[in-house]
Design a protein around this motif. Structure first.
Motif, PDB file in Angstrom:
ATOM      1  N   LEU A 122      -5.794  -1.267  -7.515  1.00 56.16           N
ATOM      2  CA  LEU A 122      -5.726  -0.278  -6.446  1.00 56.16           C
ATOM      3  C   LEU A 122      -4.285  -0.106  -5.995  1.00 56.16           C
ATOM      4  O   LEU A 122      -3.472  -1.026  -6.090  1.00 56.16           O
ATOM      5  CB  LEU A 122      -6.577  -0.730  -5.253  1.00 56.16           C
ATOM      6  N   SER A 123      -3.979   1.067  -5.482  1.00 57.37           N
ATOM      7  CA  SER A 123      -2.687   1.274  -4.845  1.00 57.37           C
ATOM      8  C   SER A 123      -2.716   0.589  -3.480  1.00 57.37           C
ATOM      9  O   SER A 123      -3.800   0.253  -2.965  1.00 57.37           O
ATOM     10  CB  SER A 123      -2.413   2.763  -4.673  1.00 57.37           C
ATOM     11  N   PRO A 124      -1.563   0.359  -2.853  1.00 58.81           N
ATOM     12  CA  PRO A 124      -1.576  -0.227  -1.503  1.00 58.81           C
ATOM     13  C   PRO A 124      -2.435   0.555  -0.521  1.00 58.81           C
ATOM     14  O   PRO A 124      -3.144  -0.046   0.300  1.00 58.81           O
ATOM     15  CB  PRO A 124      -0.094  -0.211  -1.114  1.00 58.81           C
ATOM     16  N   ASP A 125      -2.393   1.880  -0.586  1.00 58.81           N
ATOM     17  CA  ASP A 125      -3.222   2.684   0.321  1.00 58.81           C
ATOM     18  C   ASP A 125      -4.705   2.506   0.022  1.00 58.81           C
ATOM     19  O   ASP A 125      -5.539   2.423   0.941  1.00 58.81           O
ATOM     20  CB  ASP A 125      -2.851   4.166   0.208  1.00 58.81           C
ATOM     21  N   GLU A 126      -5.055   2.457  -1.275  1.00 55.67           N
ATOM     22  CA  GLU A 126      -6.460   2.244  -1.641  1.00 55.67           C
ATOM     23  C   GLU A 126      -6.925   0.857  -1.220  1.00 55.67           C
ATOM     24  O   GLU A 126      -8.071   0.692  -0.781  1.00 55.67           O
ATOM     25  CB  GLU A 126      -6.635   2.430  -3.147  1.00 55.67           C
ATOM     26  N   LEU A 127      -6.048  -0.126  -1.334  1.00 52.33           N
ATOM     27  CA  LEU A 127      -6.395  -1.475  -0.902  1.00 52.33           C
ATOM     28  C   LEU A 127      -6.644  -1.510   0.600  1.00 52.33           C
ATOM     29  O   LEU A 127      -7.614  -2.130   1.068  1.00 52.33           O
ATOM     30  CB  LEU A 127      -5.282  -2.449  -1.273  1.00 52.33           C
ATOM     31  N   ASP A 128      -5.800  -0.837   1.353  1.00 49.62           N
ATOM     32  CA  ASP A 128      -6.011  -0.759   2.803  1.00 49.62           C
ATOM     33  C   ASP A 128      -7.348  -0.107   3.124  1.00 49.62           C
ATOM     34  O   ASP A 128      -8.061  -0.535   4.037  1.00 49.62           O
ATOM     35  CB  ASP A 128      -4.880   0.031   3.466  1.00 49.62           C
ATOM     36  N   ALA A 129      -7.696   0.931   2.367  1.00 49.05           N
ATOM     37  CA  ALA A 129      -8.970   1.620   2.590  1.00 49.05           C
ATOM     38  C   ALA A 129     -10.149   0.710   2.270  1.00 49.05           C
ATOM     39  O   ALA A 129     -11.169   0.714   2.968  1.00 49.05           O
ATOM     40  CB  ALA A 129      -9.031   2.889   1.746  1.00 49.05           C
ATOM     41  N   TYR A 148      -5.137 -10.834  -1.189  1.00 47.82           N
ATOM     42  CA  TYR A 148      -3.788 -11.337  -0.940  1.00 47.82           C
ATOM     43  C   TYR A 148      -3.462 -12.644  -1.673  1.00 47.82           C
ATOM     44  O   TYR A 148      -2.338 -13.112  -1.613  1.00 47.82           O
ATOM     45  CB  TYR A 148      -3.562 -11.525   0.560  1.00 47.82           C
ATOM     46  N   THR A 149      -4.441 -13.235  -2.343  1.00 50.84           N
ATOM     47  CA  THR A 149      -4.161 -14.441  -3.132  1.00 50.84           C
ATOM     48  C   THR A 149      -4.256 -14.185  -4.629  1.00 50.84           C
ATOM     49  O   THR A 149      -3.648 -14.913  -5.418  1.00 50.84           O
ATOM     50  CB  THR A 149      -5.145 -15.576  -2.794  1.00 50.84           C
ATOM     51  N   GLY A 150      -5.040 -13.193  -5.044  1.00 47.12           N
ATOM     52  CA  GLY A 150      -5.266 -12.977  -6.471  1.00 47.12           C
ATOM     53  C   GLY A 150      -6.235 -13.976  -7.068  1.00 47.12           C
ATOM     54  O   GLY A 150      -6.379 -14.043  -8.289  1.00 47.12           O
ATOM     55  N   CYS A 151      -6.913 -14.746  -6.231  1.00 47.18           N
ATOM     56  CA  CYS A 151      -7.880 -15.732  -6.715  1.00 47.18           C
ATOM     57  C   CYS A 151      -9.184 -15.043  -7.109  1.00 47.18           C
ATOM     58  O   CYS A 151      -9.497 -13.944  -6.658  1.00 47.18           O
ATOM     59  CB  CYS A 151      -8.161 -16.778  -5.647  1.00 47.18           C
ATOM     60  N   ALA A 267      -4.057  -7.620  -6.821  1.00 45.78           N
ATOM     61  CA  ALA A 267      -3.072  -8.586  -6.318  1.00 45.78           C
ATOM     62  C   ALA A 267      -2.038  -8.931  -7.384  1.00 45.78           C
ATOM     63  O   ALA A 267      -0.827  -8.936  -7.120  1.00 45.78           O
ATOM     64  CB  ALA A 267      -3.787  -9.849  -5.837  1.00 45.78           C
ATOM     65  N   LEU A 268      -2.488  -9.199  -8.604  1.00 46.40           N
ATOM     66  CA  LEU A 268      -1.560  -9.611  -9.659  1.00 46.40           C
ATOM     67  C   LEU A 268      -0.653  -8.455 -10.092  1.00 46.40           C
ATOM     68  O   LEU A 268       0.527  -8.659 -10.380  1.00 46.40           O
ATOM     69  CB  LEU A 268      -2.344 -10.157 -10.850  1.00 46.40           C
ATOM     70  N   THR A 269      -1.203  -7.256 -10.119  1.00 44.67           N
ATOM     71  CA  THR A 269      -0.385  -6.094 -10.459  1.00 44.67           C
ATOM     72  C   THR A 269       0.673  -5.836  -9.398  1.00 44.67           C
ATOM     73  O   THR A 269       1.844  -5.562  -9.720  1.00 44.67           O
ATOM     74  CB  THR A 269      -1.277  -4.848 -10.622  1.00 44.67           C
ATOM     75  N   LEU A 270       0.296  -5.937  -8.128  1.00 43.92           N
ATOM     76  CA  LEU A 270       1.258  -5.698  -7.049  1.00 43.92           C
ATOM     77  C   LEU A 270       2.323  -6.801  -7.016  1.00 43.92           C
ATOM     78  O   LEU A 270       3.469  -6.545  -6.646  1.00 43.92           O
ATOM     79  CB  LEU A 270       0.536  -5.595  -5.707  1.00 43.92           C
ATOM     80  N   VAL A 281       4.013 -15.488 -11.614  1.00 46.32           N
ATOM     81  CA  VAL A 281       2.697 -14.857 -11.471  1.00 46.32           C
ATOM     82  C   VAL A 281       1.674 -15.591 -12.329  1.00 46.32           C
ATOM     83  O   VAL A 281       0.522 -15.793 -11.919  1.00 46.32           O
ATOM     84  CB  VAL A 281       2.760 -13.362 -11.856  1.00 46.32           C
ATOM     85  N   GLN A 282       2.083 -16.017 -13.513  1.00 47.07           N
ATOM     86  CA  GLN A 282       1.178 -16.766 -14.387  1.00 47.07           C
ATOM     87  C   GLN A 282       0.664 -18.024 -13.705  1.00 47.07           C
ATOM     88  O   GLN A 282      -0.538 -18.317 -13.737  1.00 47.07           O
ATOM     89  CB  GLN A 282       1.893 -17.144 -15.688  1.00 47.07           C
ATOM     90  N   ARG A 283       1.582 -18.779 -13.074  1.00 51.67           N
ATOM     91  CA  ARG A 283       1.159 -20.021 -12.416  1.00 51.67           C
ATOM     92  C   ARG A 283       0.272 -19.735 -11.210  1.00 51.67           C
ATOM     93  O   ARG A 283      -0.698 -20.457 -10.957  1.00 51.67           O
ATOM     94  CB  ARG A 283       2.398 -20.825 -12.013  1.00 51.67           C
ATOM     95  N   ILE A 284       0.579 -18.689 -10.456  1.00 53.13           N
ATOM     96  CA  ILE A 284      -0.230 -18.329  -9.293  1.00 53.13           C
ATOM     97  C   ILE A 284      -1.629 -17.898  -9.730  1.00 53.13           C
ATOM     98  O   ILE A 284      -2.635 -18.253  -9.109  1.00 53.13           O
ATOM     99  CB  ILE A 284       0.456 -17.212  -8.488  1.00 53.13           C
ATOM    100  N   ALA A 285      -1.689 -17.132 -10.824  1.00 54.76           N
ATOM    101  CA  ALA A 285      -2.965 -16.606 -11.299  1.00 54.76           C
ATOM    102  C   ALA A 285      -3.798 -17.650 -12.028  1.00 54.76           C
ATOM    103  O   ALA A 285      -5.019 -17.520 -12.123  1.00 54.76           O
ATOM    104  CB  ALA A 285      -2.718 -15.412 -12.222  1.00 54.76           C
ATOM    105  N   GLY A 286      -3.130 -18.680 -12.579  1.00 52.01           N
ATOM    106  CA  GLY A 286      -3.856 -19.652 -13.384  1.00 52.01           C
ATOM    107  C   GLY A 286      -4.162 -19.148 -14.774  1.00 52.01           C
ATOM    108  O   GLY A 286      -5.140 -19.573 -15.399  1.00 52.01           O
TER     109      GLY A 286
END
Length: 324
Positions: A122-129, A148-151, A267-270, A281-286
């Motif tokens: 999603l875009s930031p605006d779509e995520l807010d929606a 906000y975590t990408g988990c 989350a991962l794309t943003l 990002v790899q380590r955060i995403a697992g």
């Protein structure tokens, strides 16, 4: 080889794959995690049973399995689950002396190339929606944590208050809640089978503080209104996602509609768009490999925009020269 009832299979030349699966189910699922056992049983019911299950075990060939693979629907991972559980069942047939070798072992079945997961973001605006559409309270807190975590949802559902270090701004992701073969949510390893840490964004901090209020260290942090853990189906129904999701984002024809896992893709794309290095990002995403993470980075538009600006300026300069 004896079956679980202590007797040998009757009519070994005619026993079908379905009969073998039912008879030796404990052996087929003996060495897999509960969430994998759940996925395997679903894959068997939806794909293997109807395509291969009625065939006599002694007559199943690699060609039969290839033909079944081409007819199975679903995303590549579900087809892989179906092939894996069929192979494990045929391995039991080898152990039972019904066949000499497993016709599913060693097959190289190509998956259809999947689309970049960044295309689901999603875009930031779509995520807010999306967040605004979610009812306030317990459900919105879970959605914000996912965004906000990408988990994965099971990882967020498995977080306890003790996993959160507000002072350092870190969350330890150590477990995942997933359904066992009976549908009950149980704690298990993360998908990568390794613990990892993710950052606490300033946008997430007040949500964590609300969720942690009045809880003991080992209480689940993100729960439903009654204090229980939520799975994907329950959360989707509770927030009414199927009713309003097309108002947030509509995907091209032939693609599935917006679902909860798209929050992870978002989350991962943003993160990649924000300039966070792919190894971080790899380590955060697992992710198991950097190549998986780079699928999100490749979905960015920034490279194309920079190239377009410079290429356009270059052509404009050449055109000015030609008029002189």
């Amino acid at each position: 080889m004896l079956d679980t009832t202590g007797s040998r299979p009757s009519e070994p030349d005619t026993i079908t794959l379905n009969q073998l699966f039912e008879r030796y189910l404990p052996l087929v699922l003996a060495d897999v995690a509960p969430k994998t056992a759940y996925a395997y049983q679903n894959a068997w019911r939806k794909r293997v049973s109807g395509s291969l299950g009625q065939l006599p075990v002694v007559g199943i060939t690699g060609l039969d399995i290839r033909m079944a693979w081409t007819g199975w629907d679903g995303v590549p991972s579900t087809k892989t689950d179906a092939l894996a559980v069929a192979s494990k069942t045929l391995s039991v047939a080898v152990d039972a002396g019904l066949i000499r070798s497993n016709p599913a072992r060693g097959l190289r079945l190509k998956r259809k190339p999947g689309k970049s997961p960044a295309a689901r973001a999603l875009s930031p605006d779509e995520l807010d929606a999306f967040i605004a559409r979610t009812p306030e309270g317990h459900y919105r807190r879970i959605i914000v944590a996912l965004a906000y975590t990408g988990c994965r949802l099971g990882e967020v559902a498995g977080l306890t208050r003790a996993d959160v270090d507000v002072e350092r701004g870190l969350i330890r992701v150590a477990r995942s809640l997933s359904p066992d073969p009976t549908g009950k949510l149980v704690a298990g390893d993360t998908k990568s089978h390794r613990d990892r840490v993710v950052p606490i964004l300033m946008q997430l901090l007040p949500v964590i503080e609300e969720a942690a209020e009045g809880k003991n260290p080992h209480d689940l942090l993100f729960t439903g209104p009654r204090g229980g853990a939520l799975d994907s189906g329950n959360l989707t129904r509770s927030i009414g996602l199927q009713v309003w999701r097309d108002e947030v984002r509509v995907y091209p024809p032939g693609e599935p509609p917006l679902h909860l896992h798209d929050l992870r893709h978002t989350a991962l794309t943003l993160m990649c768009r924000a300039g966070i290095p792919a190894p971080d990002v790899q380590r955060i995403a697992g992710h198991s490999s950097l190549a998986v993470t780079q699928l999100y980075a490749r979905g960015n538009d920034e490279s194309a925009l920079r190239a377009g600006e410079r290429f356009g300026a270059f052509l404009a300069g050449q055109q000015r020269k030609s008029t002189l």
